[in-house]
Design an enzyme around this catalytic site. Structure first.
Site, PDB file in Angstrom:
ATOM      1  N   ARG A  71     -17.242  47.676 -43.865  1.00  0.00           N
ATOM      2  CA  ARG A  71     -16.529  46.697 -44.685  1.00  0.00           C
ATOM      3  C   ARG A  71     -16.405  47.132 -46.142  1.00  0.00           C
ATOM      4  O   ARG A  71     -15.461  46.751 -46.830  1.00  0.00           O
ATOM      5  CB  ARG A  71     -17.259  45.348 -44.642  1.00  0.00           C
ATOM      6  CG  ARG A  71     -17.434  44.742 -43.257  1.00  0.00           C
ATOM      7  CD  ARG A  71     -18.231  43.447 -43.365  1.00  0.00           C
ATOM      8  NE  ARG A  71     -18.660  42.937 -42.072  1.00  0.00           N
ATOM      9  CZ  ARG A  71     -17.955  42.087 -41.329  1.00  0.00           C
ATOM     10  NH1 ARG A  71     -16.768  41.696 -41.750  1.00  0.00           N
ATOM     11  NH2 ARG A  71     -18.426  41.639 -40.172  1.00  0.00           N
ATOM     12  N   GLY A  90     -34.165  52.356 -28.543  1.00  0.00           N
ATOM     13  CA  GLY A  90     -35.349  53.197 -28.385  1.00  0.00           C
ATOM     14  C   GLY A  90     -36.138  53.290 -29.671  1.00  0.00           C
ATOM     15  O   GLY A  90     -35.804  52.659 -30.676  1.00  0.00           O
ATOM     16  N   ALA A  99     -33.915  55.372 -38.635  1.00  0.00           N
ATOM     17  CA  ALA A  99     -32.643  55.985 -39.003  1.00  0.00           C
ATOM     18  C   ALA A  99     -32.835  57.278 -39.786  1.00  0.00           C
ATOM     19  O   ALA A  99     -32.150  58.276 -39.526  1.00  0.00           O
ATOM     20  CB  ALA A  99     -31.807  54.993 -39.804  1.00  0.00           C
ATOM     21  N   LYS A 152     -39.684  43.089 -29.530  1.00  0.00           N
ATOM     22  CA  LYS A 152     -40.562  44.011 -30.261  1.00  0.00           C
ATOM     23  C   LYS A 152     -40.526  43.748 -31.767  1.00  0.00           C
ATOM     24  O   LYS A 152     -41.523  43.965 -32.469  1.00  0.00           O
ATOM     25  CB  LYS A 152     -40.211  45.461 -29.924  1.00  0.00           C
ATOM     26  CG  LYS A 152     -38.818  45.923 -30.323  1.00  0.00           C
ATOM     27  CD  LYS A 152     -38.763  46.556 -31.690  1.00  0.00           C
ATOM     28  CE  LYS A 152     -37.344  46.987 -32.036  1.00  0.00           C
ATOM     29  NZ  LYS A 152     -37.271  47.595 -33.386  1.00  0.00           N
ATOM     30  N   ASP A 154     -40.352  51.749 -28.437  1.00  0.00           N
ATOM     31  CA  ASP A 154     -39.846  51.083 -29.636  1.00  0.00           C
ATOM     32  C   ASP A 154     -40.900  50.164 -30.236  1.00  0.00           C
ATOM     33  O   ASP A 154     -41.052  50.066 -31.458  1.00  0.00           O
ATOM     34  CB  ASP A 154     -38.589  50.289 -29.273  1.00  0.00           C
ATOM     35  CG  ASP A 154     -37.635  50.125 -30.439  1.00  0.00           C
ATOM     36  OD1 ASP A 154     -37.981  50.556 -31.553  1.00  0.00           O
ATOM     37  OD2 ASP A 154     -36.543  49.571 -30.236  1.00  0.00           O
TER      38      ASP A 154
END
Length: 371
Positions: free
Chosen positions: A49, A151, A155, A215, A268
Site C-alpha cells: 500500500r 513454519g 523474517a 502458537k 513454530d
C-alpha cells in the site's frame, strides 16, 4: 488422512513450478518471501500500500521500513497496483495481517486468473466469525485452491538466506491424490525451494492453520513468565502443554494431532517461544516485567497477532466445547484485566490429570483452594 506410500513415490516425479509468483504484502515477512521466491528462480512481484516502500524496493532493492539494511535479490518487481501485481501471476502468497485478510481478498478477486492457487502466510482466526483464515479466503475467492505456508521462520534470518524450513499445506482433491506432483502444495513447494529454503508438503490445512494461530498465544504466556522472572522449567512446561492445546483444538476441527508435531506446530511454537525477536514473546516479556500495555514497545502501536488471536481462539474453543487453560490465562490478562501472578498461580493449581488423555484421571489439586 495422510499421503499414501504410492502418493509419496509419485512425488518423486518432476513437478512443474509456478514461474511467476505475486506476493501481496510488503511487510518484513512479505519481503522475505519475495526474496525466497526470487532466489528460487521465480519471477516475483510484490504488492504493497505504501508508495515510498514500493518505490524503494523497485528502485533501490531494499525495504526501508522493514529489513532496510538487507539488500534484496535483483529482479523483484514492486507495485501498488493490485491489477498489475496479479496480471500474470500463476500463484499468490498473501502476507498481510490476519485482520485485513477479507478486505485484501475482496480487492484481489477481480484481478485473479481462474484457478490460481493462493497461499496464506499470516496466522490467526478471524475475530467474531471464528473462521480459520483459509475459510475466510475460500469464501472471498471461490474457485481458487486455498492453502498456507507456515513454519518456524523469522523474517530477518529468512531474507539473509539462513537455512530455513516451512510447510506448504493445501487440501488434496481426488485429482491431487492421483497426481500428487501436480497438486498446488507440491508445485508451490517446488517453486519456493532453494539451497537455503526447504518446504515440506502437507494435506492438513486445518492442522497447519491451528498451529499457526495458537502458537502466538502460547508465546505471549512464555514471555509473561520470563518477564516475571521465571526460567526454563516454566517455559518448557508452557511449550509442551501449549502444544497439547494446539493438538486438542486441531483434532476437534478435523485436523490431525500429528501435524501439530511438525514444522508448522512444534517447530513454530518452539521458535516463537524462545526469542524476543517474536513480537508475541516480546509483548509477554514486557507485560511480565510490570509494564502496562500502553507502555510496551516504547508506546508504539505495534500489532501483535497473538493479542488479537487470543480473543478468537478462546471464542472458538468455547463454541466447540474445548478447554484451553493457557490460552484462557493469556486472554484473561490481556483482555479482562487479570493479574498475571494470580492468573498463572491459578493455572498451576488446576486439577491434577493424566498426561495420556486415555487414562481419564482428574482430581482436585491440594493447593487449588489457596491459589
Amino acid at each position: 488422512m495422510g499421503l499414501t506410500k504410492t502418493e509419496a513415490r509419485a512425488l518423486s516425479a518432476d513437478a512443474e513450478p509456478y514461474q511467476r509468483i505475486a506476493v501481496i504484502g510488503s511487510g518484513s515477512w512479505g519481503t522475505a518471501l519475495a526474496s525466497v521466491a526470487r532466489r528460487a528462480g521465480r519471477e516475483v512481484v510484490i504488492w504493497g500500500r505504501d508508495p515510498q516502500t514500493i518505490a524503494a524496493i523497485r528502485d533501490d532493492g531494499r525495504n526501508p521500513k522493514y529489513l532496510g539494511d538487507v539488500a534484496l535479490p535483483d529482479g523483484i518487481e514492486a507495485t501498488t497496483d493490485m491489477a498489475e501485481a496479479l496480471e500474470r501471476a500463476e500463484a499468490v502468497l498473501i502476507v498481510t495481517p490476519s485482520k485485513t485478510l477479507r478486505e485484501v481478498c475482496a480487492k484481489m478477486r477481480p484481478h485473479l486468473q481462474p484457478g490460481v492457487p493462493v497461499a496464506l502466510c499470516a496466522k490467526g482466526i478471524e475475530a467474531k466469525t471464528g473462521l480459520l483464515l483459509g475459510e475466510v479466503a475460500a469464501s472471498e475467492l471461490p474457485g481458487h485452491p486455498i492453502g498456507a505456508l507456515s513454519g518456524p521462520t523469522f523474517a530477518r534470518e529468512t531474507v539473509l538466506a539462513h537455512p530455513t524450513a516451512a510447510t506448504v499445506a493445501f487440501d488434496f482433491t481426488y485429482r491431487d491424490r492421483l497426481e500428487p506432483s501436480q497438486s498446488p502444495a507440491a508445485r508451490l513447494a517446488l517453486s519456493m525451494s532453494s539451497d537455503s529454503f526447504r518446504p515440506y508438503i502437507s494435506d492438513d490445512l486445518v492442522g497447519v492453520e491451528i498451529g499457526g494461530a495458537v502458537k502466538n498465544v502460547i508465546a505471549i504466556a512464555c514471555g509473561m513468565m520470563s518477564g516475571a522472572g521465571f526460567a526454563e522449567n516454566t517455559r518448557a512446561a508452557l511449550i509442551t502443554r501449549g502444544m497439547d492445546e494446539m493438538k486438542t483444538l486441531a483434532e476437534n476441527l478435523g485436523g490431525r494431532r500429528e501435524t501439530v508435531t511438525g514444522l508448522s506446530g512444534a517447530g513454530d511454537l518452539t521458535l516463537t517461544c524462545s526469542s524476543t525477536t517474536s513480537r508475541n514473546m516480546s509483548l509477554g516479556t514486557q507485560l511480565g516485567s510490570g509494564l502496562k500495555r500502553s507502555e510496551c514497545f516504547d508506546g508504539k502501536p505495534v500489532v501483535v497477532e497473538g493479542e488479537v488471536n487470543s480473543i478468537s481462539v478462546i471464542d472458538l474453543a468455547e463454541r466447540i466445547g474445548v478447554t484451553l487453560p493457557i490460552c484462557a490465562a493469556v486472554h484473561a490478562v490481556l483482555h479482562d484485566g487479570a493479574d498475571i501472578t494470580q492468573t498463572f498461580r491459578d493455572l498451576w493449581s488446576q486439577p491434577i490429570e493424566a498426561e495420556p488423555k486415555g487414562m481419564a484421571i482428574r482430581f482436585q489439586h491440594p493447593f487449588g483452594d489457596r491459589a
